[in-house]
Design a protein around this motif. Structure first.
Motif, PDB file in Angstrom:
ATOM      1  N   VAL A  48      -3.683 -22.693  17.476  1.00 18.34           N
ATOM      2  CA  VAL A  48      -3.918 -21.901  18.684  1.00 18.34           C
ATOM      3  C   VAL A  48      -4.574 -22.813  19.720  1.00 18.34           C
ATOM      4  O   VAL A  48      -5.491 -23.564  19.404  1.00 18.34           O
ATOM      5  N   LEU A  49      -4.094 -22.749  20.926  1.00 11.85           N
ATOM      6  CA  LEU A  49      -4.582 -23.666  21.952  1.00 11.85           C
ATOM      7  C   LEU A  49      -6.028 -23.348  22.330  1.00 11.85           C
ATOM      8  O   LEU A  49      -6.364 -22.201  22.602  1.00 11.85           O
ATOM      9  N   GLY A  50      -6.856 -24.396  22.350  1.00  8.92           N
ATOM     10  CA  GLY A  50      -8.265 -24.191  22.674  1.00  8.92           C
ATOM     11  C   GLY A  50      -8.630 -24.876  23.973  1.00  8.92           C
ATOM     12  O   GLY A  50      -7.802 -25.007  24.868  1.00  8.92           O
ATOM     13  N   GLU A  51      -9.865 -25.294  24.046  1.00 10.83           N
ATOM     14  CA  GLU A  51     -10.391 -25.908  25.260  1.00 10.83           C
ATOM     15  C   GLU A  51      -9.947 -27.359  25.404  1.00 10.83           C
ATOM     16  O   GLU A  51      -9.926 -27.900  26.490  1.00 10.83           O
ATOM     17  N   ARG A  52      -9.614 -27.997  24.254  1.00  8.84           N
ATOM     18  CA  ARG A  52      -9.401 -29.429  24.278  1.00  8.84           C
ATOM     19  C   ARG A  52      -8.019 -29.782  24.813  1.00  8.84           C
ATOM     20  O   ARG A  52      -7.157 -28.947  24.994  1.00  8.84           O
ATOM     21  N   ASP A  53      -7.851 -31.080  25.061  1.00  6.51           N
ATOM     22  CA  ASP A  53      -6.608 -31.596  25.601  1.00  6.51           C
ATOM     23  C   ASP A  53      -5.548 -31.606  24.492  1.00  6.51           C
ATOM     24  O   ASP A  53      -5.808 -32.047  23.386  1.00  6.51           O
ATOM     25  N   HIS A  54      -4.367 -31.123  24.799  1.00  3.33           N
ATOM     26  CA  HIS A  54      -3.299 -31.053  23.795  1.00  3.33           C
ATOM     27  C   HIS A  54      -2.136 -31.952  24.176  1.00  3.33           C
ATOM     28  O   HIS A  54      -1.973 -32.318  25.348  1.00  3.33           O
ATOM     29  N   ARG A  55      -1.317 -32.272  23.192  1.00  6.41           N
ATOM     30  CA  ARG A  55      -0.182 -33.158  23.443  1.00  6.41           C
ATOM     31  C   ARG A  55       0.982 -32.784  22.542  1.00  6.41           C
ATOM     32  O   ARG A  55       0.794 -32.556  21.352  1.00  6.41           O
ATOM     33  N   LEU A  56       2.155 -32.701  23.115  1.00  2.00           N
ATOM     34  CA  LEU A  56       3.387 -32.549  22.348  1.00  2.00           C
ATOM     35  C   LEU A  56       3.840 -33.932  21.887  1.00  2.00           C
ATOM     36  O   LEU A  56       3.919 -34.859  22.702  1.00  2.00           O
ATOM     37  N   LEU A  57       4.127 -34.087  20.597  1.00  2.00           N
ATOM     38  CA  LEU A  57       4.618 -35.367  20.070  1.00  2.00           C
ATOM     39  C   LEU A  57       5.907 -35.127  19.314  1.00  2.00           C
ATOM     40  O   LEU A  57       6.024 -34.169  18.547  1.00  2.00           O
ATOM     41  N   VAL A  58       6.858 -36.036  19.509  1.00  2.00           N
ATOM     42  CA  VAL A  58       8.143 -35.889  18.838  1.00  2.00           C
ATOM     43  C   VAL A  58       8.645 -37.248  18.335  1.00  2.00           C
ATOM     44  O   VAL A  58       8.402 -38.284  18.965  1.00  2.00           O
ATOM     45  N   ALA A  59       9.272 -37.216  17.171  1.00  2.00           N
ATOM     46  CA  ALA A  59       9.985 -38.385  16.637  1.00  2.00           C
ATOM     47  C   ALA A  59      11.295 -37.893  16.056  1.00  2.00           C
ATOM     48  O   ALA A  59      11.326 -36.865  15.370  1.00  2.00           O
ATOM     49  N   ALA A  60      12.380 -38.625  16.348  1.00  2.00           N
ATOM     50  CA  ALA A  60      13.694 -38.206  15.855  1.00  2.00           C
ATOM     51  C   ALA A  60      14.616 -39.416  15.822  1.00  2.00           C
ATOM     52  O   ALA A  60      14.393 -40.413  16.525  1.00  2.00           O
ATOM     53  N   ARG A  61      15.638 -39.313  14.982  1.00  2.00           N
ATOM     54  CA  ARG A  61      16.697 -40.318  15.014  1.00  2.00           C
ATOM     55  C   ARG A  61      17.903 -39.720  15.721  1.00  2.00           C
ATOM     56  O   ARG A  61      18.276 -38.583  15.442  1.00  2.00           O
ATOM     57  N   LEU A  62      18.467 -40.512  16.636  1.00  2.00           N
ATOM     58  CA  LEU A  62      19.688 -40.093  17.325  1.00  2.00           C
ATOM     59  C   LEU A  62      20.675 -41.241  17.162  1.00  2.00           C
ATOM     60  O   LEU A  62      20.365 -42.377  17.548  1.00  2.00           O
ATOM     61  N   PHE A  63      21.807 -40.986  16.573  1.00  2.00           N
ATOM     62  CA  PHE A  63      22.758 -42.054  16.208  1.00  2.00           C
ATOM     63  C   PHE A  63      22.040 -43.163  15.451  1.00  2.00           C
ATOM     64  O   PHE A  63      22.245 -44.349  15.700  1.00  2.00           O
ATOM     65  N   ASN A  64      21.146 -42.771  14.591  1.00  2.00           N
ATOM     66  CA  ASN A  64      20.342 -43.670  13.759  1.00  2.00           C
ATOM     67  C   ASN A  64      19.382 -44.585  14.530  1.00  2.00           C
ATOM     68  O   ASN A  64      18.834 -45.531  13.974  1.00  2.00           O
ATOM     69  N   VAL A  65      19.156 -44.331  15.807  1.00  2.00           N
ATOM     70  CA  VAL A  65      18.114 -45.035  16.560  1.00  2.00           C
ATOM     71  C   VAL A  65      16.881 -44.138  16.549  1.00  2.00           C
ATOM     72  O   VAL A  65      16.961 -42.958  16.897  1.00  2.00           O
ATOM     73  N   ARG A  66      15.726 -44.718  16.141  1.00  2.00           N
ATOM     74  CA  ARG A  66      14.522 -43.904  16.053  1.00  2.00           C
ATOM     75  C   ARG A  66      13.829 -43.864  17.415  1.00  2.00           C
ATOM     76  O   ARG A  66      13.509 -44.905  18.001  1.00  2.00           O
ATOM     77  N   LEU A  67      13.591 -42.649  17.911  1.00  2.00           N
ATOM     78  CA  LEU A  67      12.956 -42.459  19.215  1.00  2.00           C
ATOM     79  C   LEU A  67      11.649 -41.706  19.034  1.00  2.00           C
ATOM     80  O   LEU A  67      11.568 -40.785  18.217  1.00  2.00           O
ATOM     81  N   ILE A  68      10.622 -42.072  19.779  1.00  2.00           N
ATOM     82  CA  ILE A  68       9.434 -41.235  19.848  1.00  2.00           C
ATOM     83  C   ILE A  68       9.132 -40.955  21.320  1.00  2.00           C
ATOM     84  O   ILE A  68       9.512 -41.729  22.209  1.00  2.00           O
ATOM     85  N   ASP A  69       8.498 -39.819  21.545  1.00  2.00           N
ATOM     86  CA  ASP A  69       8.140 -39.472  22.923  1.00  2.00           C
ATOM     87  C   ASP A  69       6.992 -38.456  22.854  1.00  2.00           C
ATOM     88  O   ASP A  69       6.646 -37.950  21.772  1.00  2.00           O
ATOM     89  N   ASN A  70       6.406 -38.157  23.999  1.00  2.00           N
ATOM     90  CA  ASN A  70       5.282 -37.218  24.018  1.00  2.00           C
ATOM     91  C   ASN A  70       5.049 -36.736  25.429  1.00  2.00           C
ATOM     92  O   ASN A  70       5.521 -37.350  26.397  1.00  2.00           O
ATOM     93  N   MET A  71       4.332 -35.644  25.561  1.00  2.00           N
ATOM     94  CA  MET A  71       4.076 -35.053  26.874  1.00  2.00           C
ATOM     95  C   MET A  71       2.836 -34.159  26.814  1.00  2.00           C
ATOM     96  O   MET A  71       2.610 -33.505  25.786  1.00  2.00           O
TER      97      MET A  71
END
Lengths: 277, 277
Positions: B251-274
């Protein structure tokens, strides 16, 4: 001489200093520590001494809680030897909540003390690296009594490209030959009078070498005979190693060698070492 | 701009410099790296860029051997962005024979990439600490694309009291929204045109938050729907964490939050965040 307890206070006092010598200790200072301070005094404009009994380098059954402490007396010795600043943080200042980093040194840290005291050198490496970063000294001074510790710190600083120069200073000894150590305070006077057996064993092995013996086992046997005569002594190791790698030596070669010993006497753990030349 | 390959040559050139900004990279520079160099250029008198594909942060089945390298092109980008010095050591210069030290960071290094890539952050922490010690910069610049890496390096520097200031700079993106990364070069143009799916998923989750959703699972579901539509994508994780500790948030609180993602697409590993705001 000033005593500070926080990292920020120390950094403020050291800001802009470009010639700092640093002597990290666990306190309960003796003349061995004083000799390190005097060497730092000779080499640098500002001399910082740290006093911190580092919990992470003690095993669960070791003497962290009972390790001797006496800041008043330490201040006196530090001042006489020429220290400018004492940094005496508490455990929370060094390991705040959330602290989660540790250093592993293999190589010189693996044998001997590394086997007898699992985790010890990881604790030493971590706290020494923190202290070197906090003080930012040009040189840091360590006693050769902890010979393997010096080898581990040299490896740490070399491997991590730390800019501080590591200086090893000779062991200071009591008149009896007993290596000065804060832990000698655990002895009664009667017990202490028998603790020179370690020094006599090292000297006997060195004498064997100086008389021409070149077989490591025969050199060690000369010392073992001396140790065997003290019935209260429980030997942990007595060995001849390559002084840089701490690897055991069978036949003496071109490289620098070192006798290393660890033993319990009246349940006080002692370590000592000696070159052959 | 000068290129040096040895630690001693770099140290000689930096001697006496008191305003150094440092950008550590694995090379194959893109405009994300250029933005770090420009920030360092703005903040400091001297800007050092390192190019070193660090073998110890790659797993045995990862892409160390095939990681893209192009020093000529890197020099051009570095020069245009305003670097003064490139430090490009080989593996032996960084890990000479007998090298035996490693850093373990727990805390921020444990979840996510720490689970997917065992040993990765130990390799990152060790090489970054070496580089920080070699360069002795006042500030070091890292891209937020590797969000967890920045958190680990912040923890490392804080825990070890390292004097270098860590600066995180925003992720640069292609027009499609795809986060810039040297590994994007593994894609064919057709494949690359589909790689924006990660960005669109992050944006969908952020939109859910901005429309008032405060339940973490519901926020993530909005992004998962987007990811599910790309059949070539193999998701490793898509999660909402505390931005400082990297611990999963329910549950979202007072602190700073971040979306993080990691996935392979055509077997290339990608990470990203927002972030959500």
């Amino acid at each position: 001489m000033q005593v500070v307890h926080t990292i920020s206070a120390l950094r403020e006092l050291l800001q802009g200093q470009t010639s700092v010598g640093f002597v990290p200790t666990m306190g309960f200072l003796h003349q061995g520590h004083a000799s390190l301070i005097r060497q730092a005094r000779q080499d640098h404009q500002t001399v910082v001494l740290s006093i911190f009994v580092n919990p992470t380098q003690f095993g669960p059954s070791e003497d962290f809680a009972s390790y001797p402490r006496d800041l008043e007396h330490d201040m006196q010795i530090a001042q006489e030897a020429g220290a400018d600043l004492i940094f005496a943080p508490d455990v929370r200042e060094m390991y705040p909540e959330g602290f989660a980093t540790s250093i592993e040194v293999k190589g010189a840290a693996l044998p001997l003390e590394g086997e007898k005291r699992p985790g010890h050198f990881s604790g030493v490496a971590t706290v020494v690296l923190k202290l070197l970063n906090i003080v930012g000294a040009q040189s840091a001074y360590f006693g050769e009594k902890d010979f393997q510790q010096v080898a581990v710190i040299r490896q740490l600083v070399r491997d991590l490209n730390h800019p501080t120069r590591i200086v090893a200073c000779p062991t200071l000894r009591e008149e009896s030959g007993l290596a000065m150590s804060s832990r000698n305070s655990y002895f009664t006077p009667e017990q202490k009078s028998r603790a020179d057996v370690i020094y006599r064993a090292l000297m006997a092995s060195r004498a064997a070498f100086q008389q021409g013996e070149r077989n490591a086992e025969a050199i060690l046997e000369a010392g073992r005979v001396v140790l065997a005569r003290e019935e209260e002594l429980k030997l942990e190791y007595f060995t001849l190693v390559d002084a840089a790698t701490l690897q055991q030596v069978e036949v003496l070669g071109e490289r620098d060698h070192r006798l290393l010993v660890a033993a319990r006497l009246f349940n006080v753990r002692l370590i000592d070492n000696m070159g052959l030349l």
